[in-house]
Design an enzyme around this catalytic site. Structure first.
Site, PDB file in Angstrom:
ATOM      1  N   THR A  12       0.828  -1.225   0.000  1.00 46.11           N
ATOM      2  CA  THR A  12       0.000   0.000   0.000  1.00 46.11           C
ATOM      3  C   THR A  12       0.857   1.267   0.000  1.00 46.11           C
ATOM      4  OG1 THR A  12      -0.014   0.145   2.411  1.00 46.11           O
ATOM      5  CG2 THR A  12      -1.726  -1.209   1.384  1.00 46.11           C
ATOM      6  N   ASP A  66      18.294  -1.099   3.348  1.00 45.71           N
ATOM      7  CA  ASP A  66      19.044  -2.261   2.854  1.00 45.71           C
ATOM      8  C   ASP A  66      20.498  -1.891   2.594  1.00 45.71           C
ATOM      9  OD1 ASP A  66      16.731  -3.653   3.008  1.00 45.71           O
ATOM     10  OD2 ASP A  66      16.401  -3.840   0.853  1.00 45.71           O
TER      11      ASP A  66
END
Ligand code: PRP
Ligand code: URA
Length: 207
Positions: A107, A202
């Site tokens: 979303t 990351d």
């Protein structure tokens, strides 16, 4: 977008380019992020108030000036913690709060999962840090959270912002200034910033 400040110092731009580079590994990315954050903090603290104090040098008594503001630094987990050391190198006296928010990958809505904030928020200069403003959802939610806890003086510090996110941010919080090293071109269909630097969390943590 008068509250958007793009920090164009050559050392900031040089390090941002290294951070964008896909060949920059996690270790190097963390070091560069800390260094770059310190340069940005140097810029955004220019207008902080000072007060006079008496100081005794080895030769005589004189008047010096020291910061006259308490600072609360709030990194947004996870990637914001990669900027923490860079800020604390310059303002070691800052109190540190933490806000946990991640972006739902489907979303793109922000999900809050943690908040621990020092009680000084109402009187303090609050610096929220997160490398990325993409849709703006996480930044908007983080500012709402610190405002709910009483914060009145807030600066938002990021590395890269997307126009879509900046617009949404100022619709929600027109008086909170954003400081960034770059206003990038756009978001892609997955909500990633182009050209951007990829997934900041990351790249900091190697996940
Ligand atoms: C990244 C980034 C911001 C957010 C920006 O965090 O560090 O917090 O995305 O996106 P938005 O403007 O669309 O909300 P992420 O959700 O990947 O969480 P992480 O730091 O835990 O990896
Ligand atoms: N979050 C990131 O870490 N990078 C982006 O490009 C968008 C959101």
């Amino acid at each position: 977008m008068t509250n958007l400040h793009i920090l164009t110092h050559p050392l900031i731009q040089n390090k941002l380019t290294l951070l964008r580079d896909t060949r920059t590994n996690n270790h190097k990315f963390r070091l560069l992020l800390e260094e770059l954050t310190a340069f940005m903090v140097y810029e955004i603290t220019r207008s902080y108030p000072l007060r006079e104090v008496e100081v005794v040098t080895p030769l005589e008594r004189t008047t010096g000036r020291v910061l006259d503001v308490s600072i609360v630094l709030v990194p947004i987990l996870r990637a914001g913690t990669g900027m923490l050391g860079g800020v604390l190198n310059l303002v070691p006296m800052a109190k540190v709060g933490h806000i946990g928010i991640y972006r739902d990958p489907k979303t793109l809505e922000p999900v809050e999962y943690y908040a621990k904030l020092p009680p000084e928020l109402p009187e303090a200069q609050v610096i929220l840090v997160d490398p990325m403003i993409a849709t703006g959802g996480s930044a908007i939610a983080a500012v709402e959270l610190v405002k709910r806890e009483g914060a009145r003086r807030i600066q938002f510090l990021c590395l890269v912002a997307a126009p879509e996110g900046v617009e949404a941010f100022f619709e929600a919080h027109p008086k909170v200034p954003i400081y960034t090293a770059s206003l990038d071109r756009q978001l892609n269909e997955h909500g990633y910033i182009l050209p951007g630097l990829g997934d900041a969390g990351d790249r900091v943590f190697g996940t």
